[in-house]
Design an enzyme around this catalytic site. Sequence first.
Site: not given
Lengths: 330, 332
Positions: A11, A59, A168, A118
Amino acid sequence: MGAKSEPTATRVAYGEALVELGEKHEDIVVLDADLSVSTQTAKFGKAFPDRFFNCGAAEANMMSMACGLAATGKRPYASTFAIFATGRAYDQVRLGIAHNELPVRIGASHGGVSLGEDGASHQMIEDIALMRAMPKMTVVVPADYNQAYRATLESYERDEPMYLRFGRPATPAVYDEIPETLGEGVDVLREGKDITLIATGHMVWRALEAAESLKREDGVDAEVLNVSIIKPLHSESILESIAKTGVVVTAEEHRVVGGLADAVRQVAAEQHPVPIFAVGMGDEFGVSGTGEACMEHFGLTARGIADRAREALLLKPIVSHPPLLGRDWT
Amino acid sequence: MVAAVEAAKAHPDPDALANLALVRHLHPVPDPRPPTKEAALGERAPSIAELERWATILRIECVRMLAVAKSGHLDSSLSAADIVSALYNRVLRHDPERPDWPERDRFVLCKGHAAPIQYAALAHHGYFPLEDLMGLRKIGEHLQGHPDMTRTPGVEVSTGSLGQGLSMCLGIALALRLDGLEDTAHVFGLLSDGDCQEGQTWEAVTAAAHYKVSNLTAIVDYNHLQTDGTTEEVMDLGDLRAKFESFGWDAVEIDGHDMEAIVEALERSRTLDRPAAIVAQTRKGRGVSAMEGRFGFHGKPPTPEQAEAALEELMAKLEEQTAALAATEGDS
C-alpha cells in the site's frame, strides 16, 4: 521512484506512485473514504488537494462519484479497504464502473487476513472472487513494494476498469528493482521441473521460501510463478509450467473458492488437467491476532506451501503419468 | 387505425400487430415541428404552451414504445414528462450534433426505469432516429430497459440501480469544477421517491453540501407510488423538501405538472451558490386518466386496449394544444 530492498507494504507503493502519477497527469483524481492514512492516499491529498476527495465513511457514494468523474474525462483512483471496496460497494462498482467500462482504478488496501488485529469484520478474503466474477474488471495483486509501484504506474496507461489489491503489513522484496512492466501478469521467479508453485500477493515470497525448503530438504526442484494479474489470467504461461512439472500448488491470502486456485484450475481443467492443490482460506472467516499470527493460524506460510507440495508430490506419480497432452499442449 | 386492428385479428399474435398498428411513426403527431435547437434558443425560448405540447408528444411516444415493447414502466415515465420536456426543450444547454461538447449541461435520469421518457426526448432532438424508439427493450437494439451510456447517444451515465444516480451527478459536477466549467455546465439529476429511500442518495446529498457544488440540481419526481403500494404505506419519505434543506441544500417544492413553475424552479436552480433540490409533487401516470394516480401499473406495460385508449386521450389533448398554439400565433 526508487526500488526498496527492505520489507515495505504494497500500500505504501500505491500511495507513493499516485504522487508520481499526479505530477505527470492532470486528469488523475483520487477518492478515499476516511482511510487515507491507511490506504496511503493522504500523500496524494497533501500534494494535490484540489484533486483529492475524501468522501467520509460513505463508500457507495465514493464509487458512484468515481463513475461520474470518469464519465467526465477524469481518471479516478478510488481507495478504501478491500472489504468495503468490493463488499459494501459491489453494486456501485458493478453498474457505474465495470458495466460502463470506465477507467476507474479501485485501490483496495488491507486485503486478506494479514491486516491482523481488526479481525473478521475487516479481513477481506473474497474480494478477488467478487472482482473476478465481475465482467470487464481486471484484477491485479502485486507481490511486493516494487511490483506494486509498477502496477500503480502502469494502471494509468490502461483503459479498462481495474481492481488493485494491496496489503497492510511490510512484506519482503521479491523484485530487486521496480520491474519495467507487469507484462502478461505471470512471472517465472524460479525455474524447476518437479512441481509448480503458483502464488499471488503476500504468498509469493513465501512460495519462494517454500521452494528453497523443498530443494534443501527433499531435493525437489520447484518452479515458482508470481501471478500479478489474476484476471485476465495469461493461460499460456500457466500451461507451459504445468505441462513441464505435471503438478501444482497454488497459494493465496484469500478463499480458495473463486480466487487464484480456481482461476488456475479452470485453465488446467480445460486444457491440461493435472493435480492442483490449494493453499488459502477454507470455509471460514478470519480472526483477530497480529498479522503474522493470523497467517500462521490459517497455514498461509512457507511451511504450509511446502507441506502441501509434499502431499501433491506423493500423488503426482499416480495421477500425472502419462501427461495427457505432454509439452505440446498447444 | 381501427382497420389495422381489425386486420390484426387474423394474425397469430394479434396483440403484437395491434400494438404495432398504434405506433406508426409516419404519422406521429400533427405538425411535428422539431424541438428548438440550442443555437436557436437565444432568439426565442419555447413558450410554456409549447413545452406543454411537447410533454404531450413525449407521453404519446412513451405509450407507443411500451405498447410495442410490452414491457417497461409507463406510469413512471408519464409522471416525469413535464419535467423532461422543460429540461430538454428549454433549460438544458445541449447540442445533439455534438453529444460530447464539454460545456454541455448534463442530464442524468437517476430513476433509470423511466428510460422511455428520456429516449423520447433524445429521439425528438435527433440524438438517434425516431424509429429506434420501437426497438425499446428488444435484443440487438440500443435502447436498453434502463439507460446505458455505452449504447445510447445522449445518455451521460448508465443508471437503473436506485440510489446511485445522485452520486454520479456529484462526480460529474466535481469533474466540471476541476475543468473550470462550474459556472457554465450544470448537472440535473432526476430522482424518484424510490431513489430517496436508498441510503446512498443521502450520502450524496451530504457530500454535495460538503463540497459546496453550485452546479448540481436534484429534481425529485415525487409521485408517491412505488411497486408495492404508496410511499406512505411502504416507506414514508415525509417532507422531502425539509430533509434536503436540513442537509444544507437550497430546496423548493413545486407542482411537478405546472410547466411555469417547473421552468422557473429549474432556471433559478442554475443561479444558486449551493446544490439545489426541487421536490416536484407529481402524479404517476399523468396524462392518462385510467392510470393517473392509481396503484397497480408500476412496471406493467399497457394492454392494447389501454394503449389505444391512452393514445386517443393524448392525441385529443395534443390536437387541442396544437390548435391553441396556432391560434396564439395567428394573433401575434
